[in-house]
Design a protein around this motif. Structure first.
Motif, PDB file in Angstrom:
ATOM      1  N   VAL C 167       0.848  -1.203   0.000  1.00 32.78           N
ATOM      2  CA  VAL C 167       0.000   0.000   0.000  1.00 32.78           C
ATOM      3  C   VAL C 167       0.880   1.250   0.000  1.00 32.78           C
ATOM      4  O   VAL C 167       0.610   2.223  -0.730  1.00 32.78           O
ATOM      5  CB  VAL C 167      -0.963   0.000   1.211  1.00 32.78           C
ATOM      6  N   ILE C 169       3.960   1.557  -1.155  1.00 35.23           N
ATOM      7  CA  ILE C 169       4.587   1.699  -2.484  1.00 35.23           C
ATOM      8  C   ILE C 169       3.576   2.228  -3.502  1.00 35.23           C
ATOM      9  O   ILE C 169       3.888   3.108  -4.305  1.00 35.23           O
ATOM     10  CB  ILE C 169       5.182   0.346  -2.937  1.00 35.23           C
ATOM     11  N   ALA C 170       2.366   1.731  -3.453  1.00 30.73           N
ATOM     12  CA  ALA C 170       1.360   2.126  -4.443  1.00 30.73           C
ATOM     13  C   ALA C 170       0.996   3.610  -4.341  1.00 30.73           C
ATOM     14  O   ALA C 170       0.476   4.184  -5.291  1.00 30.73           O
ATOM     15  CB  ALA C 170       0.103   1.269  -4.277  1.00 30.73           C
ATOM     16  N   ASN C 171       1.261   4.220  -3.192  1.00 28.88           N
ATOM     17  CA  ASN C 171       0.831   5.607  -2.974  1.00 28.88           C
ATOM     18  C   ASN C 171       1.972   6.588  -2.764  1.00 28.88           C
ATOM     19  O   ASN C 171       1.715   7.781  -2.569  1.00 28.88           O
ATOM     20  CB  ASN C 171      -0.106   5.652  -1.755  1.00 28.88           C
TER      21      ASN C 171
END
Lengths: 257, 257, 257, 257
Positions: C167, C169-171
């Motif tokens: 999460v 990394i995704a943001n």
């Protein structure tokens, strides 16, 4: 309403208890707490003149003698025949192992023994390495169920063979009973959620601090897993939450880089 | 005999049920099957004039209104005060979330809200990200328990935060209740085996094929996990089997290379 | 071609090496095998008059002093200022820990320290508990990257916080560097495959049988993981095989029960 | 210095590449990036008059024809003899599968085929289900190595059979090569860290976004895993952190409840 059927016999409990090396005085309480209807034992444990295990097992329990100690099909057949006389039952759990470090079942010899014993009218319940090809061959040889290991006997490591037990379950026409390595009630529940038909346990219970309470824990967990399987599990969602009630908050986590 | 104590109140059930968006006609059967004594709900669900959720909940159940929709401590406190009036209870589940993709709790704001609400006499049950430092600070702020997530809300992914929930449990002086992500009975049992004091679930049940049967499955699994925790789990063995009965077979697997 | 950028500085290596307690005579070989361009160290290690660590580090390496020993933001800021003088660098790794059993970072204090240090022109690299809310706040406070732990410092347990690091990394809009718990090259590769920008390791290498060879293993694994991330991983298939070449064998496993 | 030895032949690369269904134009770049010295292929792929795969493979590469399509030992032997002529090699990878859904190897037939082919002087490399009993029997039948699957062919699921592959490795006297299911470089590194002697991969590479770059990633990961195995992995610590440098902070997390 949801019976486990083995060799034409119906059982309401899906928990098979190993007897191994408990204090004999605990056996009755453990069996009652487990709610089990089938108890396995090594043939040799039935035959000692003193402290005969059979005297400690409540009436109405199905005895499941195993062939442990057998190193090939012929030895397993000999032990099974003897067990039929001593225990007065057609049920037999085939266990064929060559070595004592891993106690791994020899699938090829187990298939041979199953074929011979099924022809003699036994209800053959074979312990097996969870190779789906062997599971099919055991079925064809007349097995009343297949009993794949989850992990090494007595290891309490749980369902390490999960992926291939799923393949066995998806293709089986006989009950699939998880037979070794189940170390915690949660692991027994997981096996049942996957669609296993029953679970056998011994070390998890024998190595617990309080043996009868752990037996009851397994009973509840196996019921839980079966109910969940019958109810139908919900799906898993990856990568985001699923709200249980609508929210009106603004989204602040900005878009992915 | 083994009560869960929250804010001085004793409960015999260790299963807290989320209410979310079930068909109202299923709620009664679900609560009964779950054996639950505490039901959470968003405040807004209590206030609609038609189909009032409260009318469908059996008497004797403790209502646990939550503050979902709050984006900071002040909003959570306002919602909690309103909930106290509407639901006539001092219990409140603090949920403070900023965004809707992950619905992650804001630990810092949750600690602030907990402190304010505890001073006003609420039984504060905070939903939290399982950071052990924050768990300790919630305790110091007067929380009646801590409610770490296992994985994302509604994901059914289970105990992905296992390692740090273990640290929280090992150091907590208040009950630890696993609050989000538990997707299967086996996962609820696992949480209880680890020493969690209770489990809350909603999506796992609401997304099941048969909702009341899944509620019963969770009830059994949570009992199983608690019993196993109290009984004392056996140890795990790596690298070899542990025989349940002596064998006399020769060892053929030759020594390691 | 694929640089890691921290505070405007470009690095070709994505492997940050901890210095801790190696035999000083091994440091040079280890750094060279690791191919690393950044080495962390506790400030106190730079200041001893005898066996000064700095003398053993090859020229051209960026020093990354950390604030270990700091228990709050103010102490971290004081240590950082001192480190800037002693090590002649603007880079600082913020570590704020209260206790020695788990060595968990205090996210709230770390956010405060990051804000103060960023204003003073430091390149702030904060060690953090992988709470995605805190990661966002660290970014907003001016962090040059975020450094979430994979598991407890020195535990060699790997990516136990996988779900929430994904999460983060995704943001993230700054590099994400996995900072603690990576115990094997395969775990470092896994972090990079997930999209982490770099990996920091110390104990995995210091506790290896052959320290310089393990440093090279990590170098290769981090390169492998980065290449895999850039190449794009293939998808996972559940429930059946995917043949690599056509087969004409008959299907014998009969349809699912 | 650390060669892989198969049938008396030495190899420096521990990465065996499947050829399957790549674009022929990519094969050369892929092999070069992989640094591989052995390439497998289905016999039928060598025999087509147009687009002969062999023309696209750099000189010096060892061809490893497989018997895919064989459903029993006799068919495998026939295919192997043909392959020896067409490919001018004694190497053969035995694959015996009955069905196309799971493509599981038939261990019993594979043991039979291995025995026949070893007597004819082949370097027999059998694909197998990771049953340690069967692994021993393959060795006794004359296999030059054993090639257990990690998970289903082409699934990219990784080392799902980890526990029993560890048993095979601990007891093998021939190289153990992980042959199916490895889906990511990190999984290849993990196999090598466990002590596998080599890894074979195809789908992971063929299904990547950039095939030659993924081939290089696998090369690096396999080198990393081998180096880590040779260096000796550090131990894993449960339940607490291991500081990399002494800290003087007070312990605040109070004793376990």
């Amino acid at each position: 309403a949801d019976p486990l059927i083995l060799g034409g016999h119906k059982f309401t409990s899906r928990f098979i208890l190993g007897s191994g090396r408990y204090d004999l005085n605990l056996i009755k309480a453990t069996i009652e707490n487990a709610g089990t209807q089938i108890v396995t034992m090594a043939l040799r444990r039935c035959r000692t003149t003193e402290n005969n295990l059979l005297d400690y097992i409540p009436k109405g329990i199905t005895m499941l003698p195993n062939t442990s100690g057998a190193r090939n099909a012929e030895e397993a057949v000999r032990i099974a025949r003897l067990a039929r006389e001593v225990c007065e039952t057609d049920f037999v759990k085939v266990e064929i192992e060559h070595e004592t470090k891993y106690l791994l079942p020899d699938n090829a010899e187990t298939i041979r023994a199953t074929e011979m014993l099924a022809k003699e009218g036994f209800v053959v319940m074979p312990y097996m390495f969870p190779d789906p090809i062997a599971a099919r061959q055991l079925e064809e040889a007349g097995a009343a169920c297949v009993m794949p290991l989850g992990s090494l006997i007595g290891s309490n490591k749980g369902l390490r063979m999960r992926d291939f037990i799923e393949v066995i379950i998806a293709n089986a026409h006989v009950p699939v009973i998880i037979d070794a390595g189940i170390g915690r009630p949660s692991q027994a529940a997981e096996a049942m959620e996957m669609g296993a038909d029953a679970v056998m346990a011994y070390t998890a219970i024998a190595s617990a601090g309080n043996i009868p309470v752990m037996a009851r824990a397994f009973k509840h967990a196996i019921e839980a897993g079966r109910e969940a399987y019958l109810a139908g599990l919900g799906t898993v969602t990856e990568g985001h939450a699923v709200p249980s009630s609508p929210t009106n908050a603004a989204d602040y986590l900005s878009p992915s880089k």
